[in-house]
Design an enzyme around this catalytic site. Structure first.
Site, PDB file in Angstrom:
ATOM      1  N   HIS A  77       0.826  -1.210   0.000  1.00 48.50           N
ATOM      2  CA  HIS A  77       0.000   0.000   0.000  1.00 48.50           C
ATOM      3  C   HIS A  77       0.871   1.276   0.000  1.00 48.50           C
ATOM      4  O   HIS A  77       2.080   1.205  -0.201  1.00 48.50           O
ATOM      5  CB  HIS A  77      -0.993  -0.032   1.172  1.00 48.50           C
ATOM      6  CG  HIS A  77      -1.632  -1.387   1.329  1.00 48.50           C
ATOM      7  ND1 HIS A  77      -2.621  -1.843   0.497  1.00 48.50           N
ATOM      8  CD2 HIS A  77      -1.367  -2.422   2.185  1.00 48.50           C
ATOM      9  CE1 HIS A  77      -2.944  -3.087   0.841  1.00 48.50           C
ATOM     10  NE2 HIS A  77      -2.201  -3.458   1.857  1.00 48.50           N
ATOM     11  N   GLU A 114      -2.052   0.252   8.004  1.00 52.19           N
ATOM     12  CA  GLU A 114      -1.213  -0.815   7.470  1.00 52.19           C
ATOM     13  C   GLU A 114      -0.048  -0.259   6.635  1.00 52.19           C
ATOM     14  O   GLU A 114       1.067  -0.762   6.726  1.00 52.19           O
ATOM     15  CB  GLU A 114      -2.053  -1.777   6.620  1.00 52.19           C
ATOM     16  CG  GLU A 114      -1.246  -2.970   6.088  1.00 52.19           C
ATOM     17  CD  GLU A 114      -2.016  -3.798   5.075  1.00 52.19           C
ATOM     18  OE1 GLU A 114      -3.201  -3.509   4.833  1.00 52.19           O
ATOM     19  OE2 GLU A 114      -1.406  -4.732   4.514  1.00 52.19           O
ATOM     20  N   HIS A 169       2.863  -7.115   4.575  1.00 52.70           N
ATOM     21  CA  HIS A 169       1.503  -6.662   4.860  1.00 52.70           C
ATOM     22  C   HIS A 169       1.105  -7.024   6.284  1.00 52.70           C
ATOM     23  O   HIS A 169       1.786  -7.799   6.957  1.00 52.70           O
ATOM     24  CB  HIS A 169       0.505  -7.342   3.899  1.00 52.70           C
ATOM     25  CG  HIS A 169       0.625  -6.884   2.488  1.00 52.70           C
ATOM     26  ND1 HIS A 169      -0.239  -5.988   1.908  1.00 52.70           N
ATOM     27  CD2 HIS A 169       1.530  -7.208   1.522  1.00 52.70           C
ATOM     28  CE1 HIS A 169       0.129  -5.769   0.652  1.00 52.70           C
ATOM     29  NE2 HIS A 169       1.201  -6.497   0.393  1.00 52.70           N
ATOM     30  N   GLU A 247       1.671 -11.804   5.807  1.00 56.46           N
ATOM     31  CA  GLU A 247       0.675 -11.069   6.591  1.00 56.46           C
ATOM     32  C   GLU A 247       1.125 -11.227   8.035  1.00 56.46           C
ATOM     33  O   GLU A 247       0.961 -12.294   8.641  1.00 56.46           O
ATOM     34  CB  GLU A 247      -0.725 -11.652   6.386  1.00 56.46           C
ATOM     35  CG  GLU A 247      -1.258 -11.546   4.968  1.00 56.46           C
ATOM     36  CD  GLU A 247      -1.775 -10.157   4.617  1.00 56.46           C
ATOM     37  OE1 GLU A 247      -1.666  -9.252   5.463  1.00 56.46           O
ATOM     38  OE2 GLU A 247      -2.268  -9.984   3.492  1.00 56.46           O
TER      39      GLU A 247
END
Ligand SMILES: [Zn+2]
Length: 282
Positions: A77, A114, A169, A247
């Site tokens: 992101h 995030e 992430h 993750e």
């Protein structure tokens, strides 16, 4: 940005649709594989030295295998994504279909985003890897701009002929889900197929190092023994070099969020992942 993959597709919002983001992996599929590892004490962690030395872990990999290795770190992101929906929602080709250019990611209930987490961890990890002689490139230069698209995030590693790449992430799953998981590629003909076997090896090395180094348990909501495989992520489909996603935890889970929000814990994450790379190259 707080709507996870599978949530309602609201036009105009930069949703975390699990496109490249993979930040909303929650599907409540019941594939609970929690390993029962005791969660570490967030407040009790000790910041690691910048050189990545950790006298408390004498079994640690020495890191000499990292010298000269080309490593691409992809902080998921970007801080400007949420305010630029038209650019972020633009469709790009991911080898077996099309997806949005990027997503804005998730956040903790307290508002820790995030993109800020991935940026911080990536920079901590880059410092550790460079200290051991690796050549590290990040896929974005700051945490305030837009993108790049998932296609470019993959292309950066390809152009460099990277020895390994990792997309970092944190998840946006339902609040009851906790733990971490690695996402490995599935072969997409004409794209990533040749890199899949090495990616699986990389995934296991990073899983083991992250698990032992951070104490974060295996995900209780996705994957098997913290390993998941997907063919809907452009960042994996289009990578011709060994690449996986991690993750690091579930930002929507209170326990995981407390860890991910802790700077000393993020240093521990970086130290663990550095050891995972060292192990992979050993
Ligand atoms: Zn994400």
């Amino acid at each position: 940005m707080r709507i996870h993959r599978g949530g309602p597709a609201v036009a105009g919002l930069a949703l975390c649709l699990g496109v490249l983001a993979a930040c909303g992996g929650s599907s409540g599929d019941g594939s609970a594989k929690g390993d029962g590892a005791a969660p570490p004490t967030v407040g009790g962690t000790t910041p690691q030295s910048a050189a990545g030395e950790d006298p408390a872990e004498p079994e640690a990999v020495d890191g000499s295998s990292l010298r000269g290795k080309v490593i691409v770190l992809d902080p998921g992101h970007n801080g400007g994504n949420a305010s630029h929906p038209s650019e972020i929602n633009k469709q790009v080709q991911i080898g077996n279909g099309s997806k949005a250019c990027d997503t804005s990611g998730t956040s903790t209930n307290a508002g820790y985003d995030e993109h800020a987490f991935t940026w911080d961890v990536s920079n901590r990890l880059a410092r550790l890897l460079r200290a051991k002689g690796a050549k590290v490139t990040l896929t974005r230069k700051n945490d305030t701009s837009v993108g790049p698209c998932i296609t470019e995030r993959a292309a950066i590693g390809n152009r460099l002929g990277a020895d390994a790449a990792l997309s970092i992430h944190a998840d946006g799953a339902s609040a009851s889900g906790h733990g971490f998981h690695i996402i490995e590629p599935i072969a997409v003909k004409g794209h990533n197929a040749k890199a899949v076997p090495a990616s699986l090896k990389l995934g296991k090395a990073l899983r083991d190092a992250y698990h032992s180094g951070t104490g974060v348990p295996y995900s209780n909501y996705l994957g098997e023994n913290a390993l998941d495989r997907r063919s809907d992520l452009g960042g994996l489909n289009l990578s011709t070099v060994p690449k996986v996603f991690i993750e690091c935890g579930n930002m929507r889970n209170a326990g995981d969020a407390a860890k991910l929000s802790s700077a000393p814990f993020r240093q521990r994450i970086a130290d663990s992942l550095a050891k995972g790379f060292a192990s992979y190259f050993s």
